[in-house]
Design a protein around this motif. Structure first.
Motif, PDB file in Angstrom:
ATOM      1  N   LYS A  91       0.825  -1.215   0.000  1.00 16.72           N
ATOM      2  CA  LYS A  91       0.000   0.000   0.000  1.00 16.72           C
ATOM      3  C   LYS A  91       0.860   1.267   0.000  1.00 16.72           C
ATOM      4  CE  LYS A  91      -1.459   0.715   4.654  1.00 16.72           C
ATOM      5  NZ  LYS A  91      -2.516   0.531   5.644  1.00 16.72           N
TER       6      LYS A  91
ATOM      7  N   GLN B  67      -0.162   2.738  -7.058  1.00 17.11           N
ATOM      8  CA  GLN B  67      -0.836   2.721  -8.353  1.00 17.11           C
ATOM      9  C   GLN B  67       0.174   2.735  -9.496  1.00 17.11           C
ATOM     10  OE1 GLN B  67      -4.370   2.770  -9.501  1.00 17.11           O
ATOM     11  NE2 GLN B  67      -4.058   1.544  -7.670  1.00 17.11           N
TER      12      GLN B  67
ATOM     13  N   GLN C 144      -4.185  -2.969  -5.135  1.00 17.12           N
ATOM     14  CA  GLN C 144      -3.789  -1.908  -6.073  1.00 17.12           C
ATOM     15  C   GLN C 144      -4.301  -2.209  -7.472  1.00 17.12           C
ATOM     16  OE1 GLN C 144      -2.574   0.853  -5.227  1.00 17.12           O
ATOM     17  NE2 GLN C 144      -1.278   0.613  -3.423  1.00 17.12           N
TER      18      GLN C 144
END
Lengths: 306, 304
Positions: free
Chosen positions: B52, B274, B66
């Motif tokens: 994360k 991301q 994700q």
């Protein structure tokens, strides 16, 4: 030379073509052929033409006409402005800053990447050791990995080495990413050098570096030229690494160009933008037009991977 | 060889170890690049795509979260769509135009060098330059659209860079302009490698030229086409500078591409997770293309 040709006129005649000259054909098929080529040539040549004519016009003229018209009044003001006055953010000293940054990035990157890769290709073709082929294969497959996958960890490595945001860091990145193609180029070239030559030098007692500097290097100037062309255009045209691994005051030319043209502030000065674009493209264009066939050979060498 | 090397022969007999040592020292940069950068950095990114990480990378694993978020982000979906459209069109048009040009140049024409020089010069230019010049040519007020309107056809509309539905084709035009010359060059080299006798044989048999190309020459050039295909494909996945220069991803999100998504998430939005997930997806895309190629290239060649 002249003596020989004077004494043997008969031989020369024997080699010349005999009989009627073949007629030049302007068959419909040939006209089609040239017409198609011509249409394509227009598509490819147009942008260069547009860049040149736009960069020579004044703004009032641009507002009146279209991009394709030739300049009625030629002015070099846009070139001057693009070079020394155009603004990026707070700096208003034009593209010249980016140009010199790019030169400073280009020279060490080209020299170091070629030096490293040529020695490496030489080691791979003549001095194979256990595992050398494995590393080489990793290197070649690695060339296909999208840069985006490696961008962040490389930033961390550069930061750890205190090279992040410096010219040295960018030079290192260019050396790393130029390595697969250059190593391939040199490895294949050195592999084509006759084995006997290498063996003879070995018998004479030349070592690793001796053979490299005395035999391989002098024999492989063409491939060095190809490598230089490849690297100069590649590094000069780089945008991604420049924008990530340098700071604004050492941005290479491509990054600065993009900032000048795509800045949202102020009135768009298309003529200055096109002059700036043309100036940025000038270095690879000069290399391209000057090197001719070697450029093609460089590309072909770069293209035939694996 | 000269005297110096002859002399050194007497006092230094190279042993296996030192010989290998020199080659190994020379290969250190390559080994570091291969192991640390290509393998190490890729693995690092893949591993971190399951964490994360936001502002800074940290190893708190969250599984495929994700990726879940990535594939439910509109911007990413648009990016992948664009890449598919751009990729398929670019692949087809580059090969078709590249081959047509190569075949035309191979018909023993005059001015071959001039034509080749014109077709290939865009390849020397950067994507930034390419994007900017085509942005200017496609400018609705001064460029192509206004030129056609001046001729009297005042309702003519061709404004791809401001129309979200067709903006990707505006980028395609520029991309093709820059890249087809290279493929032409490679295919031309392939055509030149074909035996003159093949042409003579088909001419004697009275086979039309287009048929000869389609059924004889192209199948013979399969390896060259595969090389060209891989080159185009590898270039497509990387497309980034062109979009940045030509449209900056606009209008809206209409011309976003994956590479830009990665850059923006990693270096602007500080959403590293991301960025890592997106770049890993890019890697997956490349390998989907690459594995069949490697199989054809190395798997098939074992026999000879």
């Amino acid at each position: 030379m002249t003596d020989a040709s004077a004494t043997t006129p008969l031989d020369l005649n024997a080699n010349a073509p005999r009989g009627q000259k073949p007629k030049k054909r302007f068959a419909p098929r040939n006209i089609m052929l040239y017409a198609t080529l011509f249409v394509f040539a227009v598509y490819y040549a147009l942008p260069l033409y547009v860049m040149i004519v736009t960069s020579l016009k004044g703004m009032p003229e641009i507002r009146l006409g279209n991009v394709f018209g030739p300049p009625l009044e030629v002015t070099f003001q846009p070139w001057v402005k693009a070079w020394s006055e155009a603004c990026t953010g707070i700096n208003c000293d034009g593209l010249s800053r980016g140009f010199w940054n790019s030169v400073q990035i280009l020279i060490p990157s080209v020299v170091i990447s070629i030096a490293v890769a040529s020695v490496n290709g030489y080691a791979l073709s003549n001095w194979r050791f256990k595992g050398s082929e494995i590393f080489y294969n990793i290197l070649i497959i690695g060339a296909f990995i999208p840069y985006q996958v490696m961008l962040y960890p490389i930033a961390i490595i550069l930061r750890e080495l205190n090279l992040f945001g410096t010219l040295g860091g960018l030079v290192m990145v260019h050396t790393i990413f130029g390595m697969p193609i250059l190593t391939l180029l040199f490895r294949n070239y050195f592999a084509s050098v006759p084995e006997e030559l290498f063996k003879a030098a070995r018998v004479d007692g030349a070592g690793f570096w001796g053979i490299y500097f005395r035999i391989m290097l002098p024999m492989s100037l063409p491939i060095f030229v190809v490598a230089i062309i490849l690297q100069v255009t590649g590094i000069w045209n780089d945008f991604l690494f420049g924008v990530i691994y340098t700071k604004p005051d050492i941005y290479p030319m491509t990054v600065q160009l993009n900032n000048i043209v795509n800045s949202v502030q102020g009135v768009k000065e298309y003529n200055v933008n096109m002059a700036a674009t043309l100036i940025t493209g000038l270095v690879p264009l000069v290399i391209y037009f000057a090197s001719g066939k070697l450029f093609v050979r460089g590309i072909a060498a770069g293209a035939v991977k694996g | 060889m000269d005297d110096k090397t002859l002399n050194s022969q007497k006092n230094k007999r190279p042993t296996r170890l030192t010989r290998h040592l020199n080659a190994k020292i020379a290969s250190v940069p390559m080994i570091l690049t291969a192991v640390v950068v290509f393998v190490g950095c890729s693995v690092w990114t893949i591993v971190h795509s399951f964490t994360k990480s936001r502002m800074l990378p940290k190893l708190e694993f969250v599984g495929f979260k994700q990726y879940d978020r990535l594939w439910s982000t509109k911007r990413w979906l648009v990016s992948v769509d664009n890449l598919l459209i751009y990729g398929i069109c670019s692949l087809i048009f580059t090969l078709v135009i590249g081959f047509i040009l190569a075949a035309l140049l191979d018909r023993k024409i005059r001015f071959e060098n001039t034509f080749r020089t014109i077709f290939l010069y865009p390849f020397a230019l950067s994507f930034i330059v390419t994007g900017l010049v085509w942005q200017w040519i496609l400018n609705p007020d001064f460029g192509l659209q206004s030129l056609v309107r001046e001729t009297g056809w005042s309702s003519f509309t061709f404004d791809p860079l401001n129309n979200p539905d067709i903006v990707i084709y505006g980028i395609l035009i520029a991309g093709l302009w820059q890249g087809t010359g290279l493929i032409m060059c490679i295919l031309l080299a392939g055509l030149r490698g074909i035996d003159e006798d093949i042409w003579k044989a088909t001419r004697i048999d009275g086979i039309p030229i287009w048929k000869t190309y389609l059924f004889v020459i192209i199948p013979m050039m399969k390896p060259v086409f595969i090389t060209a295909l891989v080159l185009i494909a590898a270039g497509i996945v990387k497309v980034y500078d062109l979009v940045v220069a030509q449209t900056s991803g606009g209008p809206g999100l209409a011309s976003e591409v994956p590479a830009k998504y990665v850059y923006d998430k990693m270096f602007l939005a500080q959403n590293l997770g991301q960025g890592f997930a997106a770049s890993t997806m890019m890697l997956v895309m490349v390998f989907i293309i690459l594995i069949p190629y490697l199989y054809l290239q190395y798997g098939g060649k074992r026999h000879d």
